[in-house]
Motif scaffolding. Structure first.
Motif, PDB file in Angstrom:
ATOM      1  N   GLN A 204     -65.493-114.508 -38.147  1.00  0.00           N
ATOM      2  CA  GLN A 204     -64.498-113.926 -37.468  1.00  0.00           C
ATOM      3  C   GLN A 204     -63.744-113.065 -38.682  1.00  0.00           C
ATOM      4  OE1 GLN A 204     -62.124-116.913 -35.220  1.00  0.00           O
ATOM      5  NE2 GLN A 204     -63.094-116.183 -33.540  1.00  0.00           N
ATOM      6  N   LEU A 205     -63.135-111.970 -38.116  1.00  0.00           N
ATOM      7  CA  LEU A 205     -61.995-111.110 -38.794  1.00  0.00           C
ATOM      8  C   LEU A 205     -60.583-111.529 -38.159  1.00  0.00           C
ATOM      9  CD1 LEU A 205     -61.479-109.049 -40.720  1.00  0.00           C
ATOM     10  CD2 LEU A 205     -61.869-107.331 -39.108  1.00  0.00           C
ATOM     11  N   TRP A 206     -59.969-111.905 -39.122  1.00  0.00           N
ATOM     12  CA  TRP A 206     -58.480-112.564 -38.773  1.00  0.00           C
ATOM     13  C   TRP A 206     -57.434-111.628 -38.994  1.00  0.00           C
ATOM     14  CZ3 TRP A 206     -57.555-118.560 -39.330  1.00  0.00           C
ATOM     15  CH2 TRP A 206     -58.542-118.972 -38.745  1.00  0.00           C
ATOM     16  N   LEU A 207     -56.298-111.024 -38.131  1.00  0.00           N
ATOM     17  CA  LEU A 207     -55.321-110.237 -38.380  1.00  0.00           C
ATOM     18  C   LEU A 207     -54.139-110.984 -38.012  1.00  0.00           C
ATOM     19  CD1 LEU A 207     -55.153-106.575 -37.202  1.00  0.00           C
ATOM     20  CD2 LEU A 207     -53.049-108.204 -36.630  1.00  0.00           C
ATOM     21  N   ALA A 208     -53.001-110.763 -39.165  1.00  0.00           N
ATOM     22  CA  ALA A 208     -51.893-111.287 -38.974  1.00  0.00           C
ATOM     23  C   ALA A 208     -50.719-110.279 -39.149  1.00  0.00           C
ATOM     24  CB  ALA A 208     -51.437-112.689 -40.011  1.00  0.00           C
ATOM     25  N   ALA A 209     -49.934-110.385 -38.139  1.00  0.00           N
ATOM     26  CA  ALA A 209     -48.745-109.546 -38.084  1.00  0.00           C
ATOM     27  C   ALA A 209     -47.486-109.725 -37.434  1.00  0.00           C
ATOM     28  CB  ALA A 209     -49.220-108.265 -37.290  1.00  0.00           C
ATOM     29  N   LYS A 210     -46.267-109.112 -37.244  1.00  0.00           N
ATOM     30  CA  LYS A 210     -45.442-109.628 -36.469  1.00  0.00           C
ATOM     31  C   LYS A 210     -45.264-109.890 -35.251  1.00  0.00           C
ATOM     32  CE  LYS A 210     -41.826-106.526 -38.913  1.00  0.00           C
ATOM     33  NZ  LYS A 210     -41.042-105.266 -38.521  1.00  0.00           N
ATOM     34  N   ASN A 211     -46.383-109.350 -34.471  1.00  0.00           N
ATOM     35  CA  ASN A 211     -46.764-109.587 -33.152  1.00  0.00           C
ATOM     36  C   ASN A 211     -47.701-110.656 -32.976  1.00  0.00           C
ATOM     37  OD1 ASN A 211     -48.419-107.704 -33.903  1.00  0.00           O
ATOM     38  ND2 ASN A 211     -48.925-107.040 -32.038  1.00  0.00           N
TER      39      ASN A 211
ATOM     40  N   ALA B 174     -44.440-100.063 -38.724  1.00  0.00           N
ATOM     41  CA  ALA B 174     -43.785 -98.781 -39.101  1.00  0.00           C
ATOM     42  C   ALA B 174     -42.947 -98.366 -38.337  1.00  0.00           C
ATOM     43  CB  ALA B 174     -44.995 -98.047 -39.033  1.00  0.00           C
ATOM     44  N   GLY B 175     -42.526 -98.618 -37.161  1.00  0.00           N
ATOM     45  CA  GLY B 175     -41.487 -98.252 -36.378  1.00  0.00           C
ATOM     46  C   GLY B 175     -41.852 -96.938 -35.904  1.00  0.00           C
ATOM     47  N   GLU B 176     -43.168 -96.609 -35.806  1.00  0.00           N
ATOM     48  CA  GLU B 176     -43.502 -95.236 -35.062  1.00  0.00           C
ATOM     49  C   GLU B 176     -44.861 -95.427 -34.942  1.00  0.00           C
ATOM     50  OE1 GLU B 176     -42.904 -92.500 -38.417  1.00  0.00           O
ATOM     51  OE2 GLU B 176     -44.777 -93.203 -39.415  1.00  0.00           O
ATOM     52  N   ALA B 177     -45.387 -94.505 -34.016  1.00  0.00           N
ATOM     53  CA  ALA B 177     -46.730 -94.587 -33.514  1.00  0.00           C
ATOM     54  C   ALA B 177     -47.851 -94.330 -34.664  1.00  0.00           C
ATOM     55  CB  ALA B 177     -46.973 -93.382 -32.513  1.00  0.00           C
ATOM     56  N   ILE B 178     -48.760 -95.365 -34.756  1.00  0.00           N
ATOM     57  CA  ILE B 178     -49.616 -95.236 -35.730  1.00  0.00           C
ATOM     58  C   ILE B 178     -51.069 -95.191 -34.927  1.00  0.00           C
ATOM     59  CG2 ILE B 178     -50.790 -96.251 -37.659  1.00  0.00           C
ATOM     60  CD1 ILE B 178     -48.049 -95.375 -38.519  1.00  0.00           C
ATOM     61  N   GLU B 179     -51.792 -94.354 -35.183  1.00  0.00           N
ATOM     62  CA  GLU B 179     -52.939 -94.188 -34.523  1.00  0.00           C
ATOM     63  C   GLU B 179     -54.186 -93.958 -35.443  1.00  0.00           C
ATOM     64  OE1 GLU B 179     -53.983 -95.037 -31.332  1.00  0.00           O
ATOM     65  OE2 GLU B 179     -51.734 -95.129 -31.010  1.00  0.00           O
ATOM     66  N   LEU B 180     -55.139 -94.929 -36.057  1.00  0.00           N
ATOM     67  CA  LEU B 180     -55.899 -95.029 -36.746  1.00  0.00           C
ATOM     68  C   LEU B 180     -57.271 -94.936 -36.113  1.00  0.00           C
ATOM     69  CD1 LEU B 180     -55.007 -97.666 -39.771  1.00  0.00           C
ATOM     70  CD2 LEU B 180     -54.443 -94.925 -39.702  1.00  0.00           C
ATOM     71  N   ALA B 181     -58.097 -94.153 -36.604  1.00  0.00           N
ATOM     72  CA  ALA B 181     -59.378 -94.088 -35.980  1.00  0.00           C
ATOM     73  C   ALA B 181     -60.611 -94.783 -36.770  1.00  0.00           C
ATOM     74  CB  ALA B 181     -59.801 -92.604 -35.584  1.00  0.00           C
TER      75      ALA B 181
ATOM     76  N   ASN C 189     -53.751-100.928 -34.525  1.00  0.00           N
ATOM     77  CA  ASN C 189     -52.833 -99.521 -34.072  1.00  0.00           C
ATOM     78  C   ASN C 189     -51.543-100.335 -33.496  1.00  0.00           C
ATOM     79  OD1 ASN C 189     -54.270 -97.563 -35.414  1.00  0.00           O
ATOM     80  ND2 ASN C 189     -55.353 -97.383 -33.628  1.00  0.00           N
ATOM     81  N   GLU C 190     -51.382-101.260 -32.713  1.00  0.00           N
ATOM     82  CA  GLU C 190     -50.307-101.738 -31.914  1.00  0.00           C
ATOM     83  C   GLU C 190     -49.339-102.299 -32.980  1.00  0.00           C
ATOM     84  OE1 GLU C 190     -51.661-104.265 -28.906  1.00  0.00           O
ATOM     85  OE2 GLU C 190     -52.241-102.514 -27.452  1.00  0.00           O
ATOM     86  N   ALA C 191     -50.141-103.301 -33.894  1.00  0.00           N
ATOM     87  CA  ALA C 191     -49.484-103.971 -35.027  1.00  0.00           C
ATOM     88  C   ALA C 191     -48.893-102.995 -36.072  1.00  0.00           C
ATOM     89  CB  ALA C 191     -50.296-104.985 -35.779  1.00  0.00           C
ATOM     90  N   LEU C 192     -49.650-102.228 -36.529  1.00  0.00           N
ATOM     91  CA  LEU C 192     -49.107-101.101 -37.431  1.00  0.00           C
ATOM     92  C   LEU C 192     -47.729-100.120 -36.801  1.00  0.00           C
ATOM     93  CD1 LEU C 192     -52.488 -99.610 -38.680  1.00  0.00           C
ATOM     94  CD2 LEU C 192     -51.169-101.403 -39.856  1.00  0.00           C
TER      95      LEU C 192
END
Length: 110
Positions: free
Chosen positions: A57-64, A99-106, A92-95
């Motif tokens: 698996q790939l794991w992601l840890a963030a504030k949420n 960041a406090g602003e919309a981030i949309e990485l493709a 993108n939701e975590a970023l």
């Protein structure tokens, strides 16, 4: 998926994230050491992505929260193990939260 293929897919995904950050112009610092990609923000918060070889698996840890992603060979990308949400969407939701602003990485199929 064997271990070699898993490692290649994770490495490709982490590289795709780095490249997407560069292309986006977002103010996100990153460091990739031994398969752990740490994304840093102005408030000193971090989003961390890393491989978990034993679980494939790939794991992601963030504030949420902490999220686990499985490779979907048919869909061609990483999907969250609980609800099949794409890594791109969850990242993108975590970023955006950090960041406090919309981030949309493709990320494409990563």
């Amino acid at each position: 998926m064997n271990e070699s293929e898993f490692n290649r897919r994770v490495d490709d995904t982490l590289l795709a994230i780095e490249e997407a950050i560069d292309e986006s112009g977002a103010d996100i610092d990153y460091e990739n050491i031994a398969g752990i990609l740490t994304l840093g923000f102005d408030d000193d918060s971090q989003v961390i992505l890393n491989r978990q070889g034993a679980a494939s698996q790939l794991w992601l840890a963030a504030k949420n929260g902490g999220f686990h992603f499985d490779w979907d060979g048919e869909g061609g990308g990483w999907v969250r193990d609980t609800d099949r949400a794409s890594l791109e969407r969850v990242l993108n939701e975590a970023l955006s939260l950090h960041a406090g602003e919309a981030i949309e990485l493709a990320l494409g199929g990563s």
